[in-house]
Design an enzyme around this catalytic site. Sequence first.
Site, PDB file in Angstrom:
ATOM      1  N   ARG A  68       5.380   6.137   4.514  1.00  0.00           N
ATOM      2  CA  ARG A  68       4.672   4.865   3.961  1.00  0.00           C
ATOM      3  C   ARG A  68       3.838   5.022   2.537  1.00  0.00           C
ATOM      4  O   ARG A  68       4.104   6.365   2.144  1.00  0.00           O
ATOM      5  CB  ARG A  68       3.938   3.947   4.459  1.00  0.00           C
ATOM      6  N   SER A  69       2.535   4.840   2.500  1.00  0.00           N
ATOM      7  CA  SER A  69       1.402   5.523   1.427  1.00  0.00           C
ATOM      8  C   SER A  69       1.032   7.047   1.910  1.00  0.00           C
ATOM      9  O   SER A  69       0.585   7.273   1.021  1.00  0.00           O
ATOM     10  CB  SER A  69       0.543   5.139   0.967  1.00  0.00           C
ATOM     11  N   ALA A  70       1.030   7.384   2.755  1.00  0.00           N
ATOM     12  CA  ALA A  70       1.224   8.952   3.148  1.00  0.00           C
ATOM     13  C   ALA A  70       1.769  10.079   2.035  1.00  0.00           C
ATOM     14  O   ALA A  70       1.621  11.260   2.348  1.00  0.00           O
ATOM     15  CB  ALA A  70       0.892   9.164   4.632  1.00  0.00           C
TER      16      ALA A  70
END
Length: 390
Positions: A68-70
């Site tokens: 995801r947002s990593a």
Amino acid sequence: MDVEVRGTVAGGWEPVREAFARNFERLGERGAALAVYRDGRRVVELWAGTKDVDGDAPWQRDTAQVVRSATKGVAAAAVLMLHERGLLDLDAPVGRYWPEFKAHGKEGVLVRHVLGHRAGLPVLDRPLSFADAADPVRAAEAVAAQAPVWEPGTDHGYHALTYGWLVDELVRRVTGKGTGEWIASEIAAPLGGLDLWVGLPSSEAHRVGRVGKVEAPEPAGALRARPKRSVTAAYADPDSLTRRAFAAIDPSPDHNDPAFHAAALPAANGIATADGLARFYASLVGPVDGVRLLAPDTVERARAEESAGPDRVLVVGTRFGLGYMLHGSASPLLAPGSFGHPGRGGSLGFADPEYGVAFGYVTNGFRRTVTADPRAQALIRAVRESLPSS
């Protein structure tokens, strides 16, 4: 959950193995992996549980997951590297490279505003279908046509999905390649074929586990349901910036769909192993097998505070540098100098130059946390405990 923890830890790093095992016993972990580097050398590599959140096949050393947002921290490195090469000026208007972007009062949006979540573009008035979101031309056109919801540069709010389209078009305008392609050739390849992709090749699809939501008691500190100042409550309001930011793709794509994996969404759909994520961060702050991605001066600029205070999207106070979350109450990392990025639901990658530490954690069990996942926090505490006192 009683599981066999596989992998290795260097001498003195045994507390990390113990914390990793406790996450399965006490915090509802289903399948996960962790890697830690110290001064460019891997000192922790662990994995356990099942490859799929709802399956029985064991997690393997090369199992990868959606982070995801990593992904945002990897995409930020692409922009910073292009800055070092003289192709992007962080203080220049985005419109210098992307003239169509200047419409609707966006002439003053700077490249660094994009990285610091200050562009005023966390939402789209007309959300994109997944097909449009995955099409770089249509996605860029939608962002260029959007009016900012606050005066750019004056405030900050998490650009949950729009960050990816903004970064991707900047990279395309100066390189002719999409961000995923550029990451593959300029970040992954030099590091020996890093197990980290934004746009998964079909040849690697067999390695990716199924992800899903899991519930477990959460200690205080994570961004979850709280009275009055709750990102969860704000998300429940369909008119809030929070809900609209996370719903810029509507309906939300299936994170287990091979089409989602193959798309290149630099804000949200990176796929990595824990070692791939940790090795990437290690190469930002020092050489890894002779390869260093960013110069020390660039790292200092990347982790200098660009945005701080109440976040218009995440509701609570957040701190951002250039593309990275910084250590703070909403996103505790190893130490005040740490910088990195969590993925909504659990995954986390970060580095700390002072300690020479790089950290990568991936999981198939998504929790309600946006930042400060309790499983990752337990691992960070164990890393801190394992560091030499002198």
